[in-house]
Design an enzyme around this catalytic site. Structure first.
Site, short mmCIF file in Angstrom:
data_model
loop_
_atom_site.label_atom_id
_atom_site.label_comp_id
_atom_site.label_asym_id
_atom_site.label_seq_id
_atom_site.Cartn_x
_atom_site.Cartn_y
_atom_site.Cartn_z
N HIS A 48 -2.16 7.45 -1.46
CA HIS A 48 -2.00 7.09 -2.95
C HIS A 48 -3.09 7.03 -3.50
O HIS A 48 -4.32 6.76 -3.10
CB HIS A 48 -1.02 5.89 -2.79
CG HIS A 48 0.21 5.94 -2.27
ND1 HIS A 48 1.09 5.18 -2.38
CD2 HIS A 48 0.74 6.95 -1.62
CE1 HIS A 48 2.31 5.53 -2.09
NE2 HIS A 48 2.09 6.60 -1.41
N CYS A 63 2.97 0.59 -5.16
CA CYS A 63 4.06 0.59 -3.96
C CYS A 63 3.80 -0.65 -3.26
O CYS A 63 2.64 -1.24 -3.34
CB CYS A 63 4.29 1.77 -3.34
SG CYS A 63 2.92 2.11 -2.26
N GLU A 119 -4.36 4.72 -5.64
CA GLU A 119 -4.83 3.30 -5.45
C GLU A 119 -5.46 3.24 -4.22
O GLU A 119 -6.71 2.62 -4.04
CB GLU A 119 -3.79 2.18 -5.37
CG GLU A 119 -3.00 2.26 -6.74
CD GLU A 119 -1.82 2.97 -6.53
OE1 GLU A 119 -0.61 2.35 -7.05
OE2 GLU A 119 -1.62 3.99 -6.07
N CYS A 129 0.45 -0.13 -1.11
CA CYS A 129 -0.89 -0.44 -1.99
C CYS A 129 -1.07 -1.75 -2.47
O CYS A 129 -2.08 -2.46 -2.35
CB CYS A 129 -0.80 0.69 -3.11
SG CYS A 129 -0.85 2.17 -2.78
#
Length: 361
Positions: free
Chosen positions: A276, A303, A278, A306
């Site tokens: 992701h 999410c 992040e 993360c």
């Protein structure tokens, strides 16, 4: 601030200017037509000073400043940039870039459906004051047929080198004015807050969120593009976007089977090979560079995967622009970890439909 209004015939740009003058305290700046009776032999400075004194007189029906050309208008405002100015006379494409380079200038285009603009022209009620009189009412005495109006409109917009399309393409804000009354138009403009200074110079939140959005354009994830920026003391530590790990085939080339199967959001995450945005930003920065006070800006709310990593590395605040499908769960974790979470909503730019929020169409 100088707001320049451009757009198609009878789109309502003069009505928008009228609103800014009546309700927001703006002053009108105009260019002198070649056949204007306002031509004088007075020096520019004397004429502009007289116009300024007239503009300061609230009882003056015209209350406007008149300039020989775009350059003199721009020079005038540059020395008085803290005032509120508006003009509908954006005519010179050769100097438009100089306007756009000024930090106080906002170019706004106004458009409306062709059929509605033709109807506005045909109906043309008698104007009460000069400013409310649409430009098209002053140039033709007889109402054209729809076919004639279309041809006139095409020439106005697309004539090579001078057509208004050259200006509207560069507008930071594009207003679609399908309002049926001035009351409805004014209500929509009040809600829009066209004179918001963030449109001229983004604040820090908007600046870093736009960087996150720019980072997302590098993503090749088949599910969704997401970008992220890590900041400390208003300085970028790292950026990231979602995609497969280094040396693994890109997601859009089949590198992540889960994303390429098109499964629904939140399904099959344990088989997803994409990092992701992040995660990439956190890995790029490293724990020692993040430290207390770091802020994470991201296109979407993180999410759960993360979120726990954000909490672990000591991020102080998370700012996001769009919700995700597990916002409440992520918010609960971040709250427990003492990490502030908030959503950022910038002023609306791009294409904006002008409609009364109290009575939307």
């Amino acid at each position: 601030m100088l707001i320049g209004l451009c757009g198609a015939i009878c789109s309502g740009k003069h009505s928008v200017a009228n609103y800014l003058i009546q309700e927001e305290g703006f002053r009108l700046l105009k260019l002198k037509d070649a056949d204007s009776p306002q031509v004088t032999d007075e020096p520019d400075g004397d004429r502009q000073q007289q116009a300024l004194e007239s503009a300061g007189n609230e009882s003056s029906p015209s209350s406007q400043l008149v300039f020989d050309d775009s350059k003199s208008l721009l020079d005038f405002v540059t020395k008085r940039w803290q005032g509120l100015w508006v003009t509908t006379d954006i005519r010179d494409i050769t100097i438009l870039d100089r306007f756009l380079q000024r930090p106080f200038f906002l170019l706004v285009s106004v458009d409306a459906p062709m059929s509605l603009r033709w109807k506005r022209h045909v109906d043309r009620p008698e104007p009460l004051v000069y400013l409310t009189m649409p430009l098209c009412h002053k140039r033709l005495l007889e109402s054209p047929s729809l076919e004639e109006f279309v041809l006139w409109n095409d020439k106005n917009l697309y004539e090579k080198g001078v057509g208004r399309a050259y200006f509207t393409d560069g507008a930071q804000v594009r207003l679609f004015n399908s309002s049926s009354s001035l009351k409805e138009l004014h209500a929509a403009l009040k809600s829009l807050r066209l004179a918001d200074e963030q449109r001229l110079r983004p604040n820090w939140d908007q600046y870093f969120m736009e960087l996150a959005s720019l980072a997302s354009q590098r993503s090749n994830c088949m599910k969704r593009r997401v970008g992220c920026v890590l900041v400390r003391d208003r300085r970028v530590i790292s950026t990231g976007y979602n995609g497969t790990p280094r040396h693994i085939k890109n997601c859009n080339e089949g590198g992540c089977p889960r994303c390429n199967r098109g499964e629904g959001g939140g399904l099959g995450l344990s088989t997803c090979l994409c990092l992701h945005a992040e995660e990439n930003a956190l890995l790029e920065a490293g724990r020692e560079r993040i430290r207390e006070g770091a802020i994470l800006y991201c296109d979407t709310c993180p999410c759960l995967t993360c979120t726990v990593k954000i909490a672990q590395v000591g991020i102080s605040e998370v700012v996001y622009s769009q919700g995700y499908n597990m916002d409440n769960d992520s918010a609960a974790i971040l709250n427990s970890a003492g990490v502030k979470l908030r959503q950022f909503s910038p002023p609306r730019n791009g294409l904006v439909y002008l409609e009364n929020s109290e009575n939307p169409k």
